[in-house]
Design an enzyme around this catalytic site. Structure first.
Site, PDB file in Angstrom:
ATOM      1  N   ASP A 135       0.813  -1.217   0.000  1.00 38.65           N
ATOM      2  CA  ASP A 135       0.000   0.000   0.000  1.00 38.65           C
ATOM      3  C   ASP A 135       0.853   1.277   0.000  1.00 38.65           C
ATOM      4  O   ASP A 135       2.025   1.265   0.356  1.00 38.65           O
ATOM      5  CB  ASP A 135      -0.895  -0.013   1.246  1.00 38.65           C
ATOM      6  CG  ASP A 135      -2.158   0.821   1.082  1.00 38.65           C
ATOM      7  OD1 ASP A 135      -2.277   1.556   0.086  1.00 38.65           O
ATOM      8  OD2 ASP A 135      -3.026   0.730   1.964  1.00 38.65           O
ATOM      9  N   GLU A 184      -5.217  -1.308  -7.323  1.00 37.12           N
ATOM     10  CA  GLU A 184      -6.290  -0.361  -7.010  1.00 37.12           C
ATOM     11  C   GLU A 184      -6.419   0.600  -8.184  1.00 37.12           C
ATOM     12  O   GLU A 184      -7.109   0.302  -9.139  1.00 37.12           O
ATOM     13  CB  GLU A 184      -5.994   0.369  -5.697  1.00 37.12           C
ATOM     14  CG  GLU A 184      -7.196   1.172  -5.221  1.00 37.12           C
ATOM     15  CD  GLU A 184      -6.960   1.845  -3.882  1.00 37.12           C
ATOM     16  OE1 GLU A 184      -7.952   2.159  -3.212  1.00 37.12           O
ATOM     17  OE2 GLU A 184      -5.801   2.065  -3.503  1.00 37.12           O
ATOM     18  N   GLU A 190     -14.170   1.700  -0.541  1.00 42.79           N
ATOM     19  CA  GLU A 190     -13.716   2.068   0.799  1.00 42.79           C
ATOM     20  C   GLU A 190     -13.828   3.572   1.051  1.00 42.79           C
ATOM     21  O   GLU A 190     -13.894   4.016   2.198  1.00 42.79           O
ATOM     22  CB  GLU A 190     -12.283   1.608   1.029  1.00 42.79           C
ATOM     23  CG  GLU A 190     -11.260   2.305   0.158  1.00 42.79           C
ATOM     24  CD  GLU A 190      -9.838   1.843   0.449  1.00 42.79           C
ATOM     25  OE1 GLU A 190      -9.423   1.900   1.610  1.00 42.79           O
ATOM     26  OE2 GLU A 190      -9.151   1.420  -0.503  1.00 42.79           O
TER      27      GLU A 190
END
Length: 226
Positions: A135, A184, A190
């Site tokens: 991430d 992503e 989210e």
């Protein structure tokens, strides 16, 4: 992108995953508090098994950390992605998941992954970890693009699948490294936790825009955590 560089890709198996961060480690009807702790992850593992999900993702907060004085005298956070915080008994969780037919994914920031990849990836393979969610890259300059290829290559050596979160859109790297399952590169569901921008129109447009580029880590589902 060149043809597949993995001789035997039979170990690469996409599938649904339970995700602790999205519902804020929510639990109900139990005698423990939901959070970054062993009981919560065992609970989520049981849910995954009952629902037929092959994977459990252990997200932010699982890896050991402490604050120390830096070279400038200021306190800085130091993280070690080869061990867990005291409230997370990772060997017990992995063993429980194994008995339930569920495998574990681990969340990492890219900087910690970069710093400890050579040590962490072989260890994760030894533990039986299925994959890593990396991430916060949030850039697509040439250095970072090269780094994606490094992660894919090193992860493949240790039979680890990869989800690039905080990532740019896919550019075909999965042809060479099919263990790079998804990216992503999208304003995902989210964002509903802090924004009202995820509209029905946004959802139904994505298959004809972003998804033309390739696999999409959209996190399409969650529990009411209010």
């Amino acid at each position: 992108n060149p043809p597949c560089a993995i001789e035997d890709a039979a170990w690469i198996k996409p599938g649904k995953v339970t995700w602790d961060w999205w519902p804020k480690w929510m639990v109900s009807g139990v005698e423990f508090n939901g959070g970054v702790n062993t009981a919560t992850y065992l609970h989520y593992a049981d849910f995954a098994a009952e629902a037929g999900f092959p994977y459990l993702l252990i997200d932010e907060g699982w890896s050991w950390w402490e604050t120390r004085p830096g070279n400038d005298g200021k306190m800085t956070r130091v993280t070690d992605i080869t061990r867990a915080v005291k409230d997370v008994d990772l060997p017990a969780i992995i063993e429980h998941c194994h008995k339930k037919g569920v495998r574990v994914w681990l969340w990492l920031t890219w900087s910690h992954c970069d710093a400890q990849m050579a040590e962490a990836f072989p260890l994760y393979e030894k533990w039986g970890i299925a994959g890593v969610k990396v991430d916060f890259m949030n850039r697509d300059d040439q250095w970072m693009v090269n780094w994606y290829h490094k992660v894919a290559r090193e992860a493949a050596k240790h039979h680890l699948m990869v989800d690039m979160h905080g990532a740019y859109k896919p550019t075909g790297i999965s042809r060479t490294w099919p263990n790079m399952l998804t990216f992503e590169g999208v304003m995902g569901l989210e964002c509903c936790k802090w924004s009202s921008d995820i509209t029905p129109q946004h959802n139904v447009t994505l298959p004809f825009t972003r998804m033309l580029a390739g696999p999409m880590d959209y996190t399409p589902g969650g529990f009411n955590c209010l």
